[in-house]
Design a protein around this motif. Structure first.
Motif, mmCIF file in Angstrom:
data_model
loop_
_atom_site.group_PDB
_atom_site.id
_atom_site.type_symbol
_atom_site.label_atom_id
_atom_site.label_comp_id
_atom_site.label_asym_id
_atom_site.label_seq_id
_atom_site.Cartn_x
_atom_site.Cartn_y
_atom_site.Cartn_z
ATOM 1 N N LEU A 367 4.000 4.926 -1.514
ATOM 2 C CA LEU A 367 3.157 3.742 -1.577
ATOM 3 C C LEU A 367 1.756 4.152 -2.019
ATOM 4 O O LEU A 367 1.284 5.233 -1.658
ATOM 5 N N PRO A 368 1.068 3.336 -2.794
ATOM 6 C CA PRO A 368 -0.234 3.752 -3.322
ATOM 7 C C PRO A 368 -1.313 3.837 -2.254
ATOM 8 O O PRO A 368 -1.362 3.032 -1.332
ATOM 9 N N THR A 369 -2.181 4.819 -2.418
ATOM 10 C CA THR A 369 -3.344 4.935 -1.545
ATOM 11 C C THR A 369 -4.403 3.921 -1.980
ATOM 12 O O THR A 369 -4.341 3.351 -3.072
ATOM 13 N N GLU A 370 -5.411 3.721 -1.139
ATOM 14 C CA GLU A 370 -6.491 2.788 -1.483
ATOM 15 C C GLU A 370 -7.228 3.237 -2.738
ATOM 16 O O GLU A 370 -7.592 2.416 -3.592
ATOM 17 N N ASP A 371 -7.458 4.545 -2.888
ATOM 18 C CA ASP A 371 -8.142 5.038 -4.083
ATOM 19 C C ASP A 371 -7.338 4.733 -5.339
ATOM 20 O O ASP A 371 -7.888 4.314 -6.368
ATOM 21 N N SER A 372 -6.025 4.925 -5.267
ATOM 22 C CA SER A 372 -5.175 4.673 -6.432
ATOM 23 C C SER A 372 -5.128 3.191 -6.778
ATOM 24 O O SER A 372 -5.148 2.809 -7.950
ATOM 25 N N VAL A 373 -5.068 2.354 -5.760
ATOM 26 C CA VAL A 373 -5.064 0.906 -5.988
ATOM 27 C C VAL A 373 -6.373 0.472 -6.639
ATOM 28 O O VAL A 373 -6.371 -0.380 -7.544
ATOM 29 N N ARG A 374 -7.473 1.057 -6.204
ATOM 30 C CA ARG A 374 -8.763 0.685 -6.780
ATOM 31 C C ARG A 374 -8.822 1.065 -8.265
ATOM 32 O O ARG A 374 -9.314 0.290 -9.090
#
Length: 551
Positions: A367-374
């Motif tokens: 699942l994507p991390t917050e940094d990756s989603v940003r």
């Protein structure tokens, strides 16, 4: 009239009306060299077949877009598909994304929720909260949208077999916020046919599933008019291995089946068709993808006008959400996925999408991390605000290559649709395994090309490097399942058991008859009957579907 005269009439009519309702983002649009970007570029001379093949944006056959001003008025809705673990954790992620500039929510549900099982069911073991958020009852839905005003946010829910239940939960949460059903907006995927051919989260047989879908159409027409009642999905068809042409053809063939089912159920085409929406994949071949989106709009416009006699222009418009291609993401050199997603997102924008999700760089791993989603969301924002491609409508129109590709995709897709018609339509063709076999053959050819290096995948079969194991990945902890079961137990212990049983009994009677099921599902949801209990009523009455095996 000549093309220049048509363009002037379009500007004075459709464009002026659109701007009066929703002004463009700026008085004028210019490049960095101070060159004015016209709203829509056209030949300055007569172009054979221009009206029939291209036309102007917001006008039939909609090749060039469904709105007269497109992104000059407002950008596409920027959604990030998100949901994991518990409703509380997902609620926190949604608030993070909204604060980061996301303009719409897109909910991912875990596998038990998609398959109609509560978190305490034996079939749910090990899957709770893993690929999306766990939703067992209205209590979870209340937590999921806590502090998020549903009259101001558009929500897309990727849910199919249990779509009616989740939509009723959403309606009930909105009402608890003081927002009436006729004020909420969003989309449920609700596309069961592609589940039979490409994805597998079906529960009931096709006939009974189609009944639920047409009941949703009829109910929302009267009570939830801003809701897109179905998102007819090519995304998962492409993820399963189809070609771009097959994605268009099989998706639109499914659309034809839904329209026919609704008409057979007694609905007028112009009563429900304006709320039909589509969901496509954006793959790596930028120019083919742009042509695919343009061809799909034109084909659907003609189908609705000529085959079904739709009179309302909105019934003829193919409005679609796009997600970048998960199947192209690589676990090797995952930062390369940022570039892939950028190209795919650009294709969606150049192709005229209405909303867009960009995948994160680490989704081939977890699942994507917050940094990756940003980073994924910033990709959309850079395209919107910095690239200039949103300043003019259908900017690749008139390219010899793009127009030829658009025509060829249309021709090949129509050949598939005609084959499916001859087999008796999409439902019958699926029962015979036609689409499944075509997708399997395409996926096999694609994989062979990668393994032989005829197709280069950067970092996988060329330009490889030695890499350390990935770190910092987001993992759903096993404690999530334990806490979700405890929460579910508390809901069951605190509800009015007699009211739940009465609502479920009424739902069973409706399922055995021909009443619209939506009011009965809504009543059951409000009594805090669980998703699994409601799905079990339908399992008992409708039975379960068994897969057509294709070799």
């Amino acid at each position: 009239m000549s093309i220049p005269e048509d363009k002037k009439a379009w500007q004075d009519g459709a464009v002026a009306k659109s701007i009066a309702k929703s002004p463009e983002r700026k008085p004028e649009f210019r490049t960095s060299s101070n060159i004015e970007m016209e709203r829509c570029f056209t030949p300055e001379f007569d172009y054979p077949g221009y009206d029939e093949q291209l036309g102007l944006p917001g006008q039939y056959p909609y090749t060039r877009g469904v709105q007269p001003t497109m992104y000059r008025g407002r950008f596409w809705t920027m959604r990030q598909y998100a949901g994991f673990g518990t409703a509380k954790e997902s609620n926190e992620r949604y608030k993070y994304l909204l604060q980061a500039g996301q303009t719409g929510l897109s909910v991912a549900f875990d596998l038990p929720t998609q398959m109609g099982y509560d978190s305490d069911a034996a079939m749910a073991a090990g899957e709770v909260g893993k690929v999306g958020v766990a939703i067992d009852s209205l209590a979870d839905m209340e937590t999921l949208f806590d502090g998020i005003p549903l009259d101001k946010v558009s929500t897309s829910m990727t849910i199919n077999s249990t779509a009616a239940i989740l939509l009723c939960m959403y309606i009930a949460v909105a009402e608890k916020q003081g927002v009436p059903a006729n004020k909420i907006s969003g989309t449920i995927q609700n596309d069961i046919l592609k589940e039979y051919m490409a994805r597998g989260t079906y529960i009931y047989p096709p006939k009974e599933s189609m009944r639920i879908i047409t009941d949703i159409f009829a109910y929302c027409k009267d009570y939830v008019p801003k809701w897109n009642t179905i998102s007819i999905s090519g995304y998962h068809i492409r993820e399963a291995g189809s070609s771009a042409v097959q994605e268009v053809a099989f998706t639109l063939a499914d659309g034809i089946a839904y329209v026919e089912a609704a008409i057979k159920a007694g609905l007028n085409v112009d009563e429900f068709a304006p709320r039909l929406a589509f969901f496509f994949n954006a793959h790596n071949n930028l120019l083919e993808e742009v042509a695919k989106f343009r061809a799909a709009r034109r084909i659907w416009g003609r189908i609705m006008k000529e085959r079904f006699g739709a009179k309302d222009p909105k019934s003829q418009m193919l409005r679609f959400h796009t997600q970048t291609a998960g199947c192209t993401l690589t676990a090797q050199q995952p930062d390369n996925n940022i570039m892939r997603v950028t190209i795919q997102a650009l294709a969606a924008v150049l192709g005229g999408t209405q909303s867009l999700h960009t995948n994160s760089r680490d989704e081939a791993l977890a699942l994507p991390t917050e940094d990756s989603v940003r980073i994924a969301l910033r990709t959309q924002q850079v395209i919107a605000y910095e690239s200039g491609v949103a300043d003019s409508i259908d900017p690749l129109a008139g390219s010899f290559l793009v127009e030829s590709l658009t025509d060829q995709v249309e021709k090949a897709a129509m050949e598939y649709i005609e084959k499916i018609d001859k087999l008796g339509g999409a439902v019958e063709a699926i029962s015979r395994g036609f689409q499944q076999k075509e997708i399997q053959d395409s996926a096999y050819a694609y994989q062979k090309a990668i393994e032989s290096s005829d197709m280069v995948i950067v970092g996988v079969n060329k330009f490889t490097v030695q890499e350390p194991p990935p770190t910092g990945l987001l993992k759903v902890k096993e404690e999530v399942e334990i806490s979700q079961k405890q929460s579910l137990g508390a809901v069951k212990a605190g509800r009015d058991a007699a009211a739940v049983q009465a609502a479920l009994s009424a739902l069973e009677t409706a399922a055995k008859g021909d009443d619209n099921l939506m009011p009965h599902i809504l009543k059951a949801v409000k009594s805090y009957a669980t998703l699994g209990e409601i799905a079990d009523v339908f399992r008992e009455v409708f039975g379960k579907h068994h897969e057509t095996v294709v070799l």
